[in-house]
Scaffold this motif. Sequence first.
Motif, PDB file in Angstrom:
ATOM      1  N   ARG A  12       0.812  -1.204   0.000  1.00  0.00           N
ATOM      2  CA  ARG A  12       0.000   0.000   0.000  1.00  0.00           C
ATOM      3  C   ARG A  12       0.854   1.265   0.000  1.00  0.00           C
ATOM      4  N   SER A  13       0.429   2.219  -0.808  1.00  0.00           N
ATOM      5  CA  SER A  13       1.135   3.496  -0.870  1.00  0.00           C
ATOM      6  C   SER A  13       1.223   4.123   0.525  1.00  0.00           C
ATOM      7  N   GLY A  14       2.402   4.625   0.844  1.00  0.00           N
ATOM      8  CA  GLY A  14       2.622   5.233   2.151  1.00  0.00           C
ATOM      9  C   GLY A  14       3.261   4.290   3.147  1.00  0.00           C
ATOM     10  N   PHE A  15       3.321   2.990   2.801  1.00  0.00           N
ATOM     11  CA  PHE A  15       3.897   2.006   3.721  1.00  0.00           C
ATOM     12  C   PHE A  15       5.029   1.215   3.059  1.00  0.00           C
ATOM     13  N   ARG A  16       5.561   1.749   1.985  1.00  0.00           N
ATOM     14  CA  ARG A  16       6.624   1.067   1.262  1.00  0.00           C
ATOM     15  C   ARG A  16       7.982   1.394   1.874  1.00  0.00           C
ATOM     16  N   GLY A  17       8.943   0.532   1.596  1.00  0.00           N
ATOM     17  CA  GLY A  17      10.277   0.742   2.122  1.00  0.00           C
ATOM     18  C   GLY A  17      10.453   0.347   3.575  1.00  0.00           C
ATOM     19  N   ARG A  18       9.482  -0.392   4.131  1.00  0.00           N
ATOM     20  CA  ARG A  18       9.562  -0.798   5.539  1.00  0.00           C
ATOM     21  C   ARG A  18       9.734  -2.311   5.716  1.00  0.00           C
ATOM     22  N   GLY A  19       9.900  -3.004   4.594  1.00  0.00           N
ATOM     23  CA  GLY A  19      10.148  -4.447   4.667  1.00  0.00           C
ATOM     24  C   GLY A  19       8.915  -5.314   4.544  1.00  0.00           C
ATOM     25  N   TYR A  20       7.731  -4.718   4.472  1.00  0.00           N
ATOM     26  CA  TYR A  20       6.516  -5.526   4.374  1.00  0.00           C
ATOM     27  C   TYR A  20       6.455  -6.285   3.041  1.00  0.00           C
ATOM     28  N   GLY A  21       6.884  -5.622   1.975  1.00  0.00           N
ATOM     29  CA  GLY A  21       6.887  -6.267   0.669  1.00  0.00           C
ATOM     30  C   GLY A  21       7.799  -7.476   0.634  1.00  0.00           C
ATOM     31  N   ARG A  22       8.972  -7.332   1.220  1.00  0.00           N
ATOM     32  CA  ARG A  22       9.932  -8.440   1.243  1.00  0.00           C
ATOM     33  C   ARG A  22       9.363  -9.631   2.005  1.00  0.00           C
ATOM     34  N   LYS A  23       8.654  -9.361   3.090  1.00  0.00           N
ATOM     35  CA  LYS A  23       8.097 -10.444   3.903  1.00  0.00           C
ATOM     36  C   LYS A  23       7.012 -11.208   3.159  1.00  0.00           C
ATOM     37  N   ILE A  24       6.126 -10.494   2.484  1.00  0.00           N
ATOM     38  CA  ILE A  24       5.058 -11.202   1.784  1.00  0.00           C
ATOM     39  C   ILE A  24       5.599 -11.878   0.529  1.00  0.00           C
ATOM     40  N   TRP A  25       6.636 -11.305  -0.073  1.00  0.00           N
ATOM     41  CA  TRP A  25       7.313 -11.937  -1.210  1.00  0.00           C
ATOM     42  C   TRP A  25       7.889 -13.288  -0.785  1.00  0.00           C
ATOM     43  N   GLN A  26       8.571 -13.313   0.341  1.00  0.00           N
ATOM     44  CA  GLN A  26       9.167 -14.555   0.821  1.00  0.00           C
ATOM     45  C   GLN A  26       8.100 -15.590   1.165  1.00  0.00           C
ATOM     46  N   ALA A  27       6.994 -15.139   1.766  1.00  0.00           N
ATOM     47  CA  ALA A  27       5.901 -16.060   2.087  1.00  0.00           C
ATOM     48  C   ALA A  27       5.295 -16.632   0.822  1.00  0.00           C
ATOM     49  N   GLY A  28       5.161 -15.799  -0.208  1.00  0.00           N
ATOM     50  CA  GLY A  28       4.602 -16.274  -1.473  1.00  0.00           C
ATOM     51  C   GLY A  28       5.485 -17.315  -2.130  1.00  0.00           C
ATOM     52  N   LEU A  29       6.790 -17.050  -2.192  1.00  0.00           N
ATOM     53  CA  LEU A  29       7.706 -18.004  -2.818  1.00  0.00           C
ATOM     54  C   LEU A  29       7.814 -19.291  -2.009  1.00  0.00           C
ATOM     55  N   GLU A  30       7.632 -19.201  -0.697  1.00  0.00           N
ATOM     56  CA  GLU A  30       7.634 -20.403   0.135  1.00  0.00           C
ATOM     57  C   GLU A  30       6.488 -21.323  -0.270  1.00  0.00           C
ATOM     58  N   ARG A  31       5.332 -20.744  -0.569  1.00  0.00           N
ATOM     59  CA  ARG A  31       4.194 -21.551  -1.017  1.00  0.00           C
ATOM     60  C   ARG A  31       4.489 -22.242  -2.342  1.00  0.00           C
ATOM     61  N   LEU A  32       5.362 -21.642  -3.155  1.00  0.00           N
ATOM     62  CA  LEU A  32       5.627 -22.152  -4.498  1.00  0.00           C
ATOM     63  C   LEU A  32       6.930 -22.938  -4.583  1.00  0.00           C
ATOM     64  N   LYS A  33       7.460 -23.332  -3.440  1.00  0.00           N
ATOM     65  CA  LYS A  33       8.729 -24.053  -3.418  1.00  0.00           C
ATOM     66  C   LYS A  33       8.652 -25.288  -4.322  1.00  0.00           C
ATOM     67  N   GLY A  34       9.622 -25.426  -5.204  1.00  0.00           N
ATOM     68  CA  GLY A  34       9.672 -26.561  -6.118  1.00  0.00           C
ATOM     69  C   GLY A  34       9.042 -26.284  -7.467  1.00  0.00           C
ATOM     70  N   CYS A  35       8.296 -25.191  -7.583  1.00  0.00           N
ATOM     71  CA  CYS A  35       7.647 -24.844  -8.856  1.00  0.00           C
ATOM     72  C   CYS A  35       8.562 -23.971  -9.712  1.00  0.00           C
ATOM     73  N   ASN A  36       8.375 -24.062 -11.010  1.00  0.00           N
ATOM     74  CA  ASN A  36       8.910 -23.047 -11.902  1.00  0.00           C
ATOM     75  C   ASN A  36       7.928 -21.882 -11.848  1.00  0.00           C
ATOM     76  N   VAL A  37       8.382 -20.726 -11.371  1.00  0.00           N
ATOM     77  CA  VAL A  37       7.497 -19.588 -11.127  1.00  0.00           C
ATOM     78  C   VAL A  37       7.711 -18.543 -12.217  1.00  0.00           C
ATOM     79  N   GLY A  38       6.620 -18.101 -12.835  1.00  0.00           N
ATOM     80  CA  GLY A  38       6.671 -17.041 -13.822  1.00  0.00           C
ATOM     81  C   GLY A  38       6.092 -15.755 -13.273  1.00  0.00           C
ATOM     82  N   LEU A  39       6.462 -14.642 -13.881  1.00  0.00           N
ATOM     83  CA  LEU A  39       5.849 -13.353 -13.545  1.00  0.00           C
ATOM     84  C   LEU A  39       5.992 -12.411 -14.727  1.00  0.00           C
ATOM     85  N   ASP A  40       5.126 -11.423 -14.770  1.00  0.00           N
ATOM     86  CA  ASP A  40       5.240 -10.297 -15.700  1.00  0.00           C
ATOM     87  C   ASP A  40       5.506  -9.069 -14.858  1.00  0.00           C
TER      88      ASP A  40
END
Length: 304
Positions: free
Chosen positions: A86-114
Amino acid sequence: MTVSQKITSETGPNFTIRTMRRDELAISVEWAAAEGWNPGLHDASCFYAADEGGFLIGLLDGEPMASISVVKYESAFAFLGFYIVRSGFRGRGYGRKIWQAGLERLKGCNVGLDGVVEQQGNYLKSGFKLAHRNIRYEGVANSEKRPVSMKGASMKETDDGEIVDLASVSVKEITAYDKAVFLYERSPFLRCWISSPHHYALGVMHQGALAGYGVLRPCQKGYKIGPLFADSAQFAEALFLALTAYVEPENSFYLDVPSVNKAAVTLAEKYEMKSVFETARMYTQKAPDLPLNRIFGITTFELG
């Protein structure tokens, strides 16, 4: 992790990550609209049908603060999107945390993104590799006479094919065609995508078989065509013209084109569409062997 399993992650005293509920997906769609990504007006239902466990939300003191989609297609492939803090809350590490949680769910998959081009360097650091660019083209509908209703549209003959309402084609044939192009099973999503009353789906038949299909849907601004899959440039153009005929005059429409499909780029430019945005298609493993010569418009930047 199966679809029915849930993620709950206590990342700190005030920030929690968990699987989204269906009603919360609208929050990500709203954030995406604020970022200028122009989501479809009725995307949420079909996106959630793709993988009900594939959307995570980060909560700060119980308030939605970050999101990511980590949708699985079969067991070995997944697609990441809706990565927003969310705008106004960036740069505080929240994005990195949810990114890591997301990739943990996809462990072992070939992951694509745009991914947006300016974030490509960060995705490279996370192990993603560039496959190709996607270019978003924008066109404007002209004032030529259009059918009154897409669902009631008469069939349009091409030189050696016929444009039909996709509802007249068997679900089995549509699913098989889609998998041959997309490469992975996505039946729950596909059924919603082509049958929604707000989405308009057409196919092209050639010698008694489906030779391409496309879907038009209303968005925050104008309409998007996606996917636009076809066995030839001729069939893609016929579908493109049939779909854009239903866009109201002076309204915008968009087509997201893999830059490596030169026939798709030529199609967009032939009808005076302008390049307005691009993404980097990236994967954590080897890029799937997609038949890119049959992909004239990708389905969505969020789900691949």
